[in-house]
Design a protein around this motif. Sequence first.
Motif, PDB file in Angstrom:
ATOM      1  N   ALA A  14       0.837  -1.207   0.000  1.00  0.00           N
ATOM      2  CA  ALA A  14       0.000   0.000   0.000  1.00  0.00           C
ATOM      3  C   ALA A  14       0.870   1.255   0.000  1.00  0.00           C
ATOM      4  CB  ALA A  14      -0.937  -0.006   1.200  1.00  0.00           C
ATOM      5  N   GLU A  15       1.938   1.249   0.780  1.00  0.00           N
ATOM      6  CA  GLU A  15       2.853   2.396   0.809  1.00  0.00           C
ATOM      7  C   GLU A  15       3.592   2.535  -0.523  1.00  0.00           C
ATOM      8  OE1 GLU A  15       3.934   2.369   5.573  1.00  0.00           O
ATOM      9  OE2 GLU A  15       5.003   1.035   4.213  1.00  0.00           O
ATOM     10  N   MET A  16       3.971   1.396  -1.130  1.00  0.00           N
ATOM     11  CA  MET A  16       4.632   1.421  -2.435  1.00  0.00           C
ATOM     12  C   MET A  16       3.686   1.982  -3.491  1.00  0.00           C
ATOM     13  SD  MET A  16       7.228   0.722  -4.475  1.00  0.00           S
ATOM     14  CE  MET A  16       8.295  -0.354  -3.563  1.00  0.00           C
ATOM     15  N   ARG A  17       2.431   1.541  -3.461  1.00  0.00           N
ATOM     16  CA  ARG A  17       1.427   2.030  -4.408  1.00  0.00           C
ATOM     17  C   ARG A  17       1.281   3.538  -4.292  1.00  0.00           C
ATOM     18  NH1 ARG A  17      -1.844  -1.988  -3.822  1.00  0.00           N
ATOM     19  NH2 ARG A  17      -2.642  -1.285  -1.826  1.00  0.00           N
ATOM     20  N   GLN A  18       1.255   4.059  -3.063  1.00  0.00           N
ATOM     21  CA  GLN A  18       1.132   5.498  -2.840  1.00  0.00           C
ATOM     22  C   GLN A  18       2.365   6.235  -3.361  1.00  0.00           C
ATOM     23  OE1 GLN A  18      -1.462   7.232  -1.777  1.00  0.00           O
ATOM     24  NE2 GLN A  18      -0.358   9.166  -1.940  1.00  0.00           N
ATOM     25  N   ALA A  19       3.551   5.682  -3.127  1.00  0.00           N
ATOM     26  CA  ALA A  19       4.785   6.318  -3.595  1.00  0.00           C
ATOM     27  C   ALA A  19       4.834   6.359  -5.121  1.00  0.00           C
ATOM     28  CB  ALA A  19       6.002   5.575  -3.039  1.00  0.00           C
ATOM     29  N   ILE A  20       4.396   5.287  -5.759  1.00  0.00           N
ATOM     30  CA  ILE A  20       4.363   5.259  -7.225  1.00  0.00           C
ATOM     31  C   ILE A  20       3.357   6.277  -7.732  1.00  0.00           C
ATOM     32  CG2 ILE A  20       3.713   3.860  -9.231  1.00  0.00           C
ATOM     33  CD1 ILE A  20       4.851   1.437  -7.629  1.00  0.00           C
ATOM     34  N   TRP A  21       2.195   6.318  -7.107  1.00  0.00           N
ATOM     35  CA  TRP A  21       1.164   7.281  -7.513  1.00  0.00           C
ATOM     36  C   TRP A  21       1.690   8.707  -7.404  1.00  0.00           C
ATOM     37  CZ3 TRP A  21      -1.425  11.364  -5.396  1.00  0.00           C
ATOM     38  CH2 TRP A  21      -2.540  11.815  -6.104  1.00  0.00           C
ATOM     39  N   GLU A  22       2.381   9.019  -6.313  1.00  0.00           N
ATOM     40  CA  GLU A  22       2.931  10.362  -6.126  1.00  0.00           C
ATOM     41  C   GLU A  22       3.983  10.679  -7.189  1.00  0.00           C
ATOM     42  OE1 GLU A  22       4.242  10.608  -2.062  1.00  0.00           O
ATOM     43  OE2 GLU A  22       2.193  10.403  -1.288  1.00  0.00           O
TER      44      GLU A  22
END
Length: 81
Positions: A14-22
Amino acid sequence: MSILIRINGEMTLAEMRQAIWEALNEFEEEFAVKRTRNAALFINPTNEHGENVTVRNAFGGVVSRVNKKGPYRPAADDYKL
């Protein structure tokens, strides 16, 4: 030309997904990049202790690659609805 996006540190998916999205959001807003062709994402699966884990499919085979064709395209697009 390719652009490398590197995200360091251990994190949940979930944190990786957020970092990629950002990172992708930054490309759109700051650099005016609106489209791309193909992408590769390498992940290093770990457990909660940061130890490497081997990912296996339902039959016990080792998973080292997942290929996707891209986003689902609704049938309405074909009929211009």
